[in-house]
Enzyme design. Sequence first.
Site, mmCIF file in Angstrom:
data_model
loop_
_atom_site.group_PDB
_atom_site.id
_atom_site.type_symbol
_atom_site.label_atom_id
_atom_site.label_comp_id
_atom_site.label_asym_id
_atom_site.label_seq_id
_atom_site.Cartn_x
_atom_site.Cartn_y
_atom_site.Cartn_z
ATOM 1 N N GLY A 161 16.534 4.748 8.564
ATOM 2 C CA GLY A 161 16.706 4.707 10.018
ATOM 3 C C GLY A 161 15.519 5.339 10.725
ATOM 4 O O GLY A 161 15.669 5.957 11.782
ATOM 5 N N ALA A 162 14.327 5.211 10.122
ATOM 6 C CA ALA A 162 13.073 5.675 10.735
ATOM 7 C C ALA A 162 13.048 7.180 10.987
ATOM 8 O O ALA A 162 12.302 7.657 11.840
ATOM 9 C CB ALA A 162 12.797 4.911 12.043
ATOM 10 N N SER A 186 14.166 2.403 3.114
ATOM 11 C CA SER A 186 13.330 2.603 4.297
ATOM 12 C C SER A 186 12.955 4.082 4.413
ATOM 13 O O SER A 186 12.381 4.635 3.484
ATOM 14 C CB SER A 186 14.052 2.068 5.543
ATOM 15 N N ALA A 187 13.285 4.761 5.517
ATOM 16 C CA ALA A 187 12.996 6.199 5.590
ATOM 17 C C ALA A 187 13.724 6.943 4.471
ATOM 18 O O ALA A 187 13.254 7.985 3.997
ATOM 19 C CB ALA A 187 13.405 6.753 6.950
ATOM 20 N N HIS A 229 13.740 -6.713 6.375
ATOM 21 C CA HIS A 229 13.982 -5.284 6.171
ATOM 22 C C HIS A 229 15.488 -5.018 6.212
ATOM 23 O O HIS A 229 16.191 -5.520 7.086
ATOM 24 C CB HIS A 229 13.267 -4.500 7.273
ATOM 25 N N ASP A 281 9.742 -7.687 4.561
ATOM 26 C CA ASP A 281 10.132 -6.392 5.127
ATOM 27 C C ASP A 281 9.526 -6.156 6.508
ATOM 28 O O ASP A 281 10.107 -5.487 7.350
ATOM 29 C CB ASP A 281 9.667 -5.260 4.197
#
Length: 557
Positions: free
Chosen positions: A124-125, A211-212, A457, A336
């Site tokens: 979630g960045a 991701s993150a 992504h 992605d």
Amino acid sequence: MVTLGILVAVAVLLETVSATSLGAVYTEGGLVEGKNIRLGFRRHMDIFKGVPFADMPGRFEKPKRHPGWGGVLKATEFRPRCLQPNLISTDSRGSEDCLYLNIWVPHGSSVAKDLPVMVWIYGGAFLVGGSMGANFLDNYLYDGQEIAERGKVIVVTLGYRLGTLGFLSTGDSSMPGNYGLWDQQAAIAWVHRNIRSFGGDPDNITIFGESAGGASVSFQTITPHNKGLFKRAISQSGVSLCPWAVNRNPRRFAEEVALKVNCPIDDTMAACLKMTDPVQLTMAGFIDMNSSPDSPIVNNLVLAAVIDGDFLPDEPSNLFHNAADIDYIAGVNNMDGHIFSGVDFPSINSININTPLEDVKRLLAAHTKEKGAAGYQNAYSTYSSAWDNPSNPSQTTIKKTIVEIGTDYIFLVPIQAALYLHASNAGTGRTYSYVLTEPNRMGGLLKPYPSWMGADHADDLQFVFGKPYTTPIGYWPRHRDLSGYMIAYWTNFAKTGDPNNGDLKVPATWPRFTGDGAQYLEIHNKMNKNYIKQRMRLRYVNFWTSILPNLPTIASE
């Protein structure tokens, strides 16, 4: 007939009497009791939601151990996610009191014992997310039940601080940053200390994330603070080398936040920030979603890890020796970058609007600007050399190339670089590489997805967490095949360190990644031995990791 009915009744009665459950479990903080559910004949599962792994954290401080509780803690509801902006960034949601984890424990004919453990770190960045994931009609994305039941592993999902409260740093000892990473580390350490009571093997823990969360997994493998806490790791679509994973100028953003919340930007800045309302701080860390071809949105993701001399004592690329004995899988979805490219270039998702060739040039110039004209020219010749008609490429070629550039720069190339570093530093640790190419389920059906779309992504999440089984109405049989394959590879790896060996059969033998062969597995619903490939996008990996860095730098920020 009567006899058969009596036998069935006796069997049901016996199973009810002998229902397998952990009951109240002893942890370092006190007793916890979850919910026991029946999955089938002689198959039950204990589910614990909202187990504290640390105390409510102090503002911009490392997490501390939980002081404990009296009586039996009923762990049957997810706790609030950590404080973060809502989906449209108009308000906040969540709580500062958010350091909890959830545990799924599968039982067969007897209570679970010495099961491998898989600990999930969400993405979630570094700004949004939660240990339970998105929720649709009480169906949570990160529900660990399918992985736990099918793979016979314990699944743990954890919460960690996000955004300003988790990652703001003044760049010095007054507010060093990385609080969210310390939270993750505290959760992993708690699992290592307590999971035996839940039927888990503390010496066989795998951390995995996307991701993150995938970058977080990578950071947890290379920090010197995790020696002996876990054995294996899986990074999906994110590693510590990604351009958005480390902020090398944290002070600048901290000053921007300070000005927004009326704090001075002198020696008293950290003290003032620590006393500021947490919701105000969270909303002040909002990331600007405006972007352009000349300033791609990935450059706005500035709340991230920092090289603090403690959790990260050095550049991530210099810390891979700490992961020498950790088995590692890392991989990417083949498109992605689409999620970012669609923000920077909305026309790529439109059949009716052309994307000018100039946009490809502007994007490459933006990503190579430190190297000036030479960087851009090398980049453009690298990408255009694969086109059928370099002087007049088709719209599909232009749009796909923009997605490929985004995918390469933001995800694929740094992930390949991390795999090379892991393999070259390896002691006993094994290395595996993959690419997911399953077409996005919306491709060709709904806007905003063009017919040529591959795996976007986060497309991997639904398959890893078994959604085609949980909500079969939303999927085709091929999606259930794919989900079964991914759960098999992931849980076999968690058991043995080899994705091919475990309790579940796999459709293709996944070879180890080495610096020489650089072999990888292409993951798809039709997999067979022909899906073993090598040297993923080598021309482009070589450009970004070797050719571009060796050009003279003409300007730095």
